[in-house]
Motif scaffolding. Structure first.
Motif, PDB file in Angstrom:
ATOM      1  N   ALA A  64       0.746  -0.889   0.253  1.00  0.00           N
ATOM      2  CA  ALA A  64       0.080   0.090  -0.380  1.00  0.00           C
ATOM      3  C   ALA A  64       0.892   1.379   0.469  1.00  0.00           C
ATOM      4  O   ALA A  64       0.822   2.117  -0.218  1.00  0.00           O
ATOM      5  CB  ALA A  64      -0.994   0.333   1.364  1.00  0.00           C
ATOM      6  N   ASP A  65       2.105   0.885   0.726  1.00  0.00           N
ATOM      7  CA  ASP A  65       2.751   2.616   0.970  1.00  0.00           C
ATOM      8  C   ASP A  65       3.458   2.729  -0.937  1.00  0.00           C
ATOM      9  O   ASP A  65       3.212   3.688  -1.264  1.00  0.00           O
ATOM     10  CB  ASP A  65       4.311   2.223   2.196  1.00  0.00           C
ATOM     11  CG  ASP A  65       3.990   1.599   3.101  1.00  0.00           C
ATOM     12  OD1 ASP A  65       2.688   2.728   3.344  1.00  0.00           O
ATOM     13  OD2 ASP A  65       4.988   1.893   4.060  1.00  0.00           O
ATOM     14  N   GLY A  66       3.591   1.991  -1.198  1.00  0.00           N
ATOM     15  CA  GLY A  66       4.489   2.251  -2.495  1.00  0.00           C
ATOM     16  C   GLY A  66       3.459   3.000  -3.355  1.00  0.00           C
ATOM     17  O   GLY A  66       3.249   3.701  -4.108  1.00  0.00           O
ATOM     18  N   LEU A  67       2.016   2.030  -3.441  1.00  0.00           N
ATOM     19  CA  LEU A  67       0.614   2.831  -4.521  1.00  0.00           C
ATOM     20  C   LEU A  67       0.816   4.612  -4.053  1.00  0.00           C
ATOM     21  O   LEU A  67       0.195   4.508  -3.940  1.00  0.00           O
ATOM     22  CB  LEU A  67      -0.453   2.418  -3.640  1.00  0.00           C
ATOM     23  CG  LEU A  67      -0.458   0.657  -4.422  1.00  0.00           C
ATOM     24  CD1 LEU A  67      -1.972  -0.106  -3.895  1.00  0.00           C
ATOM     25  CD2 LEU A  67      -0.749   1.061  -6.037  1.00  0.00           C
ATOM     26  N   GLU A 116      -8.171   3.768   7.447  1.00  0.00           N
ATOM     27  CA  GLU A 116      -7.704   2.614   7.717  1.00  0.00           C
ATOM     28  C   GLU A 116      -8.753   1.550   6.959  1.00  0.00           C
ATOM     29  O   GLU A 116      -9.719   1.572   6.317  1.00  0.00           O
ATOM     30  CB  GLU A 116      -8.575   2.684   9.251  1.00  0.00           C
ATOM     31  CG  GLU A 116      -7.592   4.005   9.636  1.00  0.00           C
ATOM     32  CD  GLU A 116      -6.419   3.467   9.894  1.00  0.00           C
ATOM     33  OE1 GLU A 116      -5.725   1.902   9.680  1.00  0.00           O
ATOM     34  OE2 GLU A 116      -5.003   4.571   9.938  1.00  0.00           O
ATOM     35  N   CYS A 117      -8.593  -0.190   7.674  1.00  0.00           N
ATOM     36  CA  CYS A 117      -9.296  -1.481   6.469  1.00  0.00           C
ATOM     37  C   CYS A 117     -10.731  -1.334   5.995  1.00  0.00           C
ATOM     38  O   CYS A 117     -11.630  -0.577   7.007  1.00  0.00           O
ATOM     39  CB  CYS A 117      -9.373  -2.557   7.670  1.00  0.00           C
ATOM     40  SG  CYS A 117     -10.011  -4.064   6.805  1.00  0.00           S
ATOM     41  N   LEU A 118     -10.796  -1.497   4.983  1.00  0.00           N
ATOM     42  CA  LEU A 118     -11.488  -1.098   3.427  1.00  0.00           C
ATOM     43  C   LEU A 118     -12.651  -1.903   3.767  1.00  0.00           C
ATOM     44  O   LEU A 118     -13.531  -2.511   3.387  1.00  0.00           O
ATOM     45  CB  LEU A 118     -11.589  -0.786   2.489  1.00  0.00           C
ATOM     46  CG  LEU A 118     -10.996   0.672   2.231  1.00  0.00           C
ATOM     47  CD1 LEU A 118     -10.033   1.059   1.273  1.00  0.00           C
ATOM     48  CD2 LEU A 118     -11.770   1.739   2.949  1.00  0.00           C
ATOM     49  N   GLY A 119     -12.083  -2.933   4.912  1.00  0.00           N
ATOM     50  CA  GLY A 119     -12.786  -4.525   4.619  1.00  0.00           C
ATOM     51  C   GLY A 119     -12.144  -5.730   4.027  1.00  0.00           C
ATOM     52  O   GLY A 119     -13.294  -6.318   3.518  1.00  0.00           O
ATOM     53  N   HIS A 120     -12.177  -5.394   2.772  1.00  0.00           N
ATOM     54  CA  HIS A 120     -11.365  -6.014   1.511  1.00  0.00           C
ATOM     55  C   HIS A 120      -9.770  -6.619   1.411  1.00  0.00           C
ATOM     56  O   HIS A 120      -9.311  -7.207   0.623  1.00  0.00           O
ATOM     57  CB  HIS A 120     -11.575  -5.505   0.360  1.00  0.00           C
ATOM     58  CG  HIS A 120     -12.791  -5.263   0.055  1.00  0.00           C
ATOM     59  ND1 HIS A 120     -13.521  -6.202  -0.425  1.00  0.00           N
ATOM     60  CD2 HIS A 120     -13.939  -3.935   0.138  1.00  0.00           C
ATOM     61  CE1 HIS A 120     -14.976  -6.148  -1.154  1.00  0.00           C
ATOM     62  NE2 HIS A 120     -15.058  -4.619   0.041  1.00  0.00           N
ATOM     63  N   CYS A 121      -9.530  -7.353   2.980  1.00  0.00           N
ATOM     64  CA  CYS A 121      -8.267  -7.901   2.645  1.00  0.00           C
ATOM     65  C   CYS A 121      -7.343  -8.922   2.059  1.00  0.00           C
ATOM     66  O   CYS A 121      -6.893  -9.378   1.541  1.00  0.00           O
ATOM     67  CB  CYS A 121      -8.570  -8.735   4.240  1.00  0.00           C
ATOM     68  SG  CYS A 121      -8.216  -7.144   5.144  1.00  0.00           S
ATOM     69  N   ASP A 122      -8.949  -9.712   1.583  1.00  0.00           N
ATOM     70  CA  ASP A 122      -8.771 -10.516   0.731  1.00  0.00           C
ATOM     71  C   ASP A 122      -7.947 -10.079  -0.400  1.00  0.00           C
ATOM     72  O   ASP A 122      -7.569 -10.637  -1.220  1.00  0.00           O
ATOM     73  CB  ASP A 122      -9.714 -11.422   0.573  1.00  0.00           C
ATOM     74  CG  ASP A 122     -10.763 -10.813   0.280  1.00  0.00           C
ATOM     75  OD1 ASP A 122     -11.346  -9.733   1.048  1.00  0.00           O
ATOM     76  OD2 ASP A 122     -12.076 -11.309  -0.908  1.00  0.00           O
ATOM     77  N   GLU A 123      -8.369  -9.260  -1.008  1.00  0.00           N
ATOM     78  CA  GLU A 123      -8.206  -8.124  -2.520  1.00  0.00           C
ATOM     79  C   GLU A 123      -7.095  -7.424  -2.137  1.00  0.00           C
ATOM     80  O   GLU A 123      -6.359  -6.305  -2.737  1.00  0.00           O
ATOM     81  CB  GLU A 123      -9.439  -7.676  -2.845  1.00  0.00           C
ATOM     82  CG  GLU A 123     -10.434  -8.668  -3.131  1.00  0.00           C
ATOM     83  CD  GLU A 123     -11.275  -8.187  -4.287  1.00  0.00           C
ATOM     84  OE1 GLU A 123     -11.327  -7.169  -4.661  1.00  0.00           O
ATOM     85  OE2 GLU A 123     -12.442  -8.966  -4.038  1.00  0.00           O
ATOM     86  N   ALA A 124      -5.643  -7.503  -0.706  1.00  0.00           N
ATOM     87  CA  ALA A 124      -5.156  -6.292  -0.971  1.00  0.00           C
ATOM     88  C   ALA A 124      -4.136  -6.450  -2.020  1.00  0.00           C
ATOM     89  O   ALA A 124      -3.496  -7.341  -2.299  1.00  0.00           O
ATOM     90  CB  ALA A 124      -4.565  -6.563   0.398  1.00  0.00           C
ATOM     91  N   PRO A 125      -3.349  -5.077  -1.809  1.00  0.00           N
ATOM     92  CA  PRO A 125      -4.036  -3.799  -1.931  1.00  0.00           C
ATOM     93  C   PRO A 125      -4.909  -3.621  -2.551  1.00  0.00           C
ATOM     94  O   PRO A 125      -5.272  -3.719  -3.856  1.00  0.00           O
ATOM     95  CB  PRO A 125      -3.377  -2.893  -1.813  1.00  0.00           C
ATOM     96  CG  PRO A 125      -2.500  -3.505  -3.192  1.00  0.00           C
ATOM     97  CD  PRO A 125      -2.236  -4.955  -3.055  1.00  0.00           C
ATOM     98  N   CYS A 126      -5.878  -2.781  -1.367  1.00  0.00           N
ATOM     99  CA  CYS A 126      -7.268  -1.738  -2.837  1.00  0.00           C
ATOM    100  C   CYS A 126      -7.504  -0.716  -1.809  1.00  0.00           C
ATOM    101  O   CYS A 126      -7.060   0.186  -1.223  1.00  0.00           O
ATOM    102  CB  CYS A 126      -8.760  -2.666  -1.784  1.00  0.00           C
ATOM    103  SG  CYS A 126      -8.812  -2.650   0.080  1.00  0.00           S
ATOM    104  N   ARG A 153      -6.615  -5.734  -5.990  1.00  0.00           N
ATOM    105  CA  ARG A 153      -5.534  -6.738  -5.842  1.00  0.00           C
ATOM    106  C   ARG A 153      -4.590  -5.167  -7.190  1.00  0.00           C
ATOM    107  O   ARG A 153      -4.614  -5.548  -7.544  1.00  0.00           O
ATOM    108  CB  ARG A 153      -6.147  -7.172  -6.877  1.00  0.00           C
ATOM    109  CG  ARG A 153      -6.577  -8.927  -5.923  1.00  0.00           C
ATOM    110  CD  ARG A 153      -6.423  -9.836  -7.112  1.00  0.00           C
ATOM    111  NE  ARG A 153      -6.916 -11.165  -5.885  1.00  0.00           N
ATOM    112  CZ  ARG A 153      -8.337 -11.494  -5.857  1.00  0.00           C
ATOM    113  NH1 ARG A 153      -9.452 -11.242  -6.036  1.00  0.00           N
ATOM    114  NH2 ARG A 153      -8.918 -12.255  -5.066  1.00  0.00           N
ATOM    115  N   LEU A 154      -4.682  -4.281  -6.380  1.00  0.00           N
ATOM    116  CA  LEU A 154      -3.555  -3.533  -7.623  1.00  0.00           C
ATOM    117  C   LEU A 154      -2.593  -3.238  -7.281  1.00  0.00           C
ATOM    118  O   LEU A 154      -1.961  -3.825  -6.340  1.00  0.00           O
ATOM    119  CB  LEU A 154      -4.492  -1.823  -6.792  1.00  0.00           C
ATOM    120  CG  LEU A 154      -5.961  -1.611  -6.814  1.00  0.00           C
ATOM    121  CD1 LEU A 154      -6.184  -0.392  -6.201  1.00  0.00           C
ATOM    122  CD2 LEU A 154      -6.711  -1.460  -8.256  1.00  0.00           C
ATOM    123  N   ASP A 155      -1.695  -3.237  -8.490  1.00  0.00           N
ATOM    124  CA  ASP A 155      -0.621  -2.542  -8.216  1.00  0.00           C
ATOM    125  C   ASP A 155       0.200  -0.984  -9.423  1.00  0.00           C
ATOM    126  O   ASP A 155      -1.244  -0.797  -9.385  1.00  0.00           O
ATOM    127  CB  ASP A 155       0.619  -3.723  -9.303  1.00  0.00           C
ATOM    128  CG  ASP A 155       0.043  -4.513 -10.630  1.00  0.00           C
ATOM    129  OD1 ASP A 155      -0.282  -3.178 -11.624  1.00  0.00           O
ATOM    130  OD2 ASP A 155       0.281  -4.961 -11.393  1.00  0.00           O
TER     131      ASP A 155
END
Lengths: 157, 508
Positions: free
Chosen positions: A93-96, A123-133, A143-145
């Motif tokens: 997330a820091d990189g994004l 803070e948490c958006l509730g989509h940890c399965d698709e981190a980073p979001c 699932r972003l890069d």
């Protein structure tokens, strides 16, 4: 203080209030309704909510500043809210965030000069399965890069 | 009652008592910042965590109730280690500017750190810079680098004054105490915030940078500024070197008295102590002092007694008028009644105190005198009088207290009383009133004497001197006792009175 709250918002708030046992309990939905009108909550909005719900203005300010989903300044057309909580942080997330900062030329809490983008870390958006979001206004993206992010930004006018 | 063991000591406590309170009752102090006996516990500071036998984790003593057979340890190695860790976290973002902090010397965080940690900081990162002098209103300043977010201030304004001017804004490590624009702290109890702040986050501009807490001598007294008579500490600086009678009052703090004021005092009482020094009457004055060659306040007694006795023998006591005040103690009013009314049979004894103010609905009463109830109980007439009534057919006027000025202008007093032969004023304060008198005798304020007041609830409470008066000033009860003896109509009555306590014991 004149509050300048449109009648349709007042009617909505009356409707919200009718569904809560105590006026105080309706604070979050009332603030949401007020924010939808202008895109942010002004000092006057806070005072009106406090007055309408019968709670001290300082209590309203506590809630408004606690939740990142309430804004106290106008946001751009696309409000980018990057999650920096555990799962997303572990997945870059820091990189994004630094990519967005550089690309848009704005820091967290700021809006680009053309009014197109605002940037926040949240803070948490509730989509940890698709981190980073992140969320753009009310839409969720996971699932972003950097490349996926660039493509997303292109699509946002 | 519940029986439990704390640090090997068997104690019993009422069911529903917290461990912290039960320990305190037994004389065991558990360190804490956020707990305050006036509010329900919130358990935010974590300093009071203690070990309870049979429980895997440490529990906060402030919010855990006692249970039958509980075995608690408040100073075990595990507890002390945890306390050290909590201190490390609390201090990670604390300013540590104790050398310039008003709270140093009476700071809970500083005291606990000295008692349990003394460890250097372990974080390499810089501390966050935050606002250091944010005006909160009421002369209070907030230093966010010192704040530990115990929320005592927020809870005080929520539950005591019910004004809720302050809140905790933002979240996580950005959390901060603040108020909404244009809604500063504005109530008659705001001074309590600096007092209940366990660290130096909220400081009071009335005290800020004036002296260090460890120079102050705190003595118990009663606030005389309204009919409530709140229990207070008067804190004074003895000065270097110590010269008797030169100690200066620096601060008034509340003193717990559940019958009267609980934990709090109002701003009128807290900030009103300036009267102690303002226009202080320090020396005997007036033309008569020169004519009669009087040196000390007590020298006044003999000639005054001779004059009163002479008038009484000629049956001219009707030509005497006495003005007393409801700032006098019960003992003094009792003595004044004995000397002037009983012995000398002077009919005109009036009471003149400060003007009433408006009550605040909590502690502050309308009357701005500490002993109106006592004066009424002793049969004094508290109705207003006029300058003309006092001057009519009067040869000798004796006034106690500086409060004539609250009701009348000095020029009017001087002109209305021009025809009165002799006028004597006994007062701790002289704001130009003395010019209308032939003799001005320095006396002392309630904080400087022994005595008792009857408050608006009818409670009689005694007090001892909290501050040394100017060397030449004499308490009224001493002057009245001497006067009673010197008048000589009932001298044996006054002989046993060597202290205000002696007078109290002789009272009905």
């Amino acid at each position: 203080m004149s509050h300048n709250i449109p009648d349709r918002v007042k009617r909505r708030v009356e409707d919200i209030l009718s569904r809560y046992p105590r006026r105080e309990a309706a604070l979050l939905p009332v603030l949401s309704a007020l924010q939808e009108e202008r895109g942010f909550l002004s000092h006057s909005d806070e005072e009106w909510a406090a007055d309408t719900l019968g709670i001290p203005p300082a209590k309203v300010r506590e809630v408004v500043t606690f939740y990142s989903l309430f804004r106290r300044k106008p946001a751009g057309r696309h409000h980018l809210q990057v999650c920096t909580n555990v799962s997303c942080a572990l997945n870059g997330a820091d990189g994004l965030l630094s990519h967005l900062r550089k690309k848009l030329g704005i820091a967290e809490g700021e809006t680009s000069a053309d009014g197109r983008f605002s940037l926040s870390s949240v803070e948490c958006l509730g989509h940890c399965d698709e981190a980073p979001c992140l969320m753009v206004n009310d839409e969720h993206y996971g699932r972003l890069d950097r490349r996926a992010l660039d493509e997303l930004l292109e699509k946002l006018e | 009652m519940v029986s439990l063991v704390i640090n090997g000591q068997r104690i019993s406590a009422a069911p529903g008592t917290t461990i912290l309170e039960a320990a305190r009752e037994a004389g065991i102090e558990i360190p804490h910042l956020c707990y305050h006996p006036a509010f329900p516990p919130v358990g935010t500071c974590r300093l009071c965590a203690v070990e309870i036998e049979g429980l895997p984790k440490l529990e906060p003593a402030c919010s855990t109730n006692v249970k039958e057979g509980m075995v608690v340890r408040t100073e075990s190695p595990r507890v002390v280690e945890a306390r050290r860790n909590v201190l490390e976290l609390l201090l990670a973002e604390h300013a540590m500017d104790c050398p310039i902090c008003d709270k140093a010397g009476e700071c809970r965080l500083q005291d606990t750190y000295q008692a349990y940690s003394l460890a250097p900081g372990v974080y390499a990162e810089d501390k966050t810079r935050r606002g250091k002098k944010i005006a909160l209103g009421g002369g209070l300043l907030l230093d966010r680098e010192r704040c530990v977010l115990c929320t005592r201030c927020v809870r005080f304004l929520e539950s005591v004054t019910k004004t809720s001017e302050l809140g905790v804004f933002e979240r996580g490590d950005r959390s901060e105490i603040g108020c909404v624009e244009g809604r500063l702290v504005d109530n008659n109890y705001s001074g309590c915030l600096a007092e209940i702040c366990p660290v130096g986050a909220i400081t009071d501009s009335d005290f800020r940078f004036k002296t260090r807490a460890w120079f102050l001598e705190a003595r118990e007294t009663i606030c005389p500024l309204c009919g409530r008579g709140c229990a207070v500490f008067l804190e004074s600086h003895p000065g270097f070197p110590r010269v008797p009678g030169t100690a200066k009052a620096y601060r008034v703090r509340s003193r717990r008295d559940e019958r009267v004021n609980g934990h709090w005092i109002c701003n009128v009482g807290r900030y009103g102590y300036g009267y102690l020094e303002k226009s202080r009457c320090r020396e005997l004055a007036g033309p008569l002092a020169k004519t009669l060659n009087l040196k000390a306040a007590t020298d006044v007694v003999a000639p005054l007694a001779a004059e009163l006795r002479a008038l009484k023998y000629k049956g001219r006591q009707t030509r005497v008028a006495v003005v007393l005040s409801d700032w006098l103690t019960n003992e003094e009013l009792f003595l004044a009644g004995a000397v002037f009314r009983r012995d000398l049979e002077i009919g005109r004894c009036h009471l003149v105190g400060p003007r009433d103010g408006s009550p605040d609905g909590m502690l502050l009463t309308a009357e701005r005198s500490p002993n109106r109830a006592g004066a009424k109980a002793l049969g004094f007439n508290t109705e207003e009088t006029t300058l003309e009534a006092l001057a009519r057919d009067t040869d000798l006027l004796i006034v106690f207290g500086p409060f004539l000025q609250d009701r009348f202008r000095p020029a009017d007093i001087a002109s209305a009383w021009a025809g009165v032969k002799t006028k004597v004023l006994f007062t701790p304060r002289d704001e130009g009133l003395g010019a209308a008198f032939d003799l001005v005798v320095p006396t002392v304020w309630p904080a400087e004497k022994d005595g008792s007041f009857t408050n608006c609830q009818g409670l009689i409470r005694s007090f001892s001197p909290a501050l040394a008066p100017p060397p030449s000033a004499v308490p009224e009860w001493r002057l009245l006792t001497a006067l009673g003896r010197a008048v000589g109509l009932n001298p044996s009555f006054y002989i046993p009175f060597r202290s205000a306590g002696d007078v109290r014991r002789a009272m009905p």
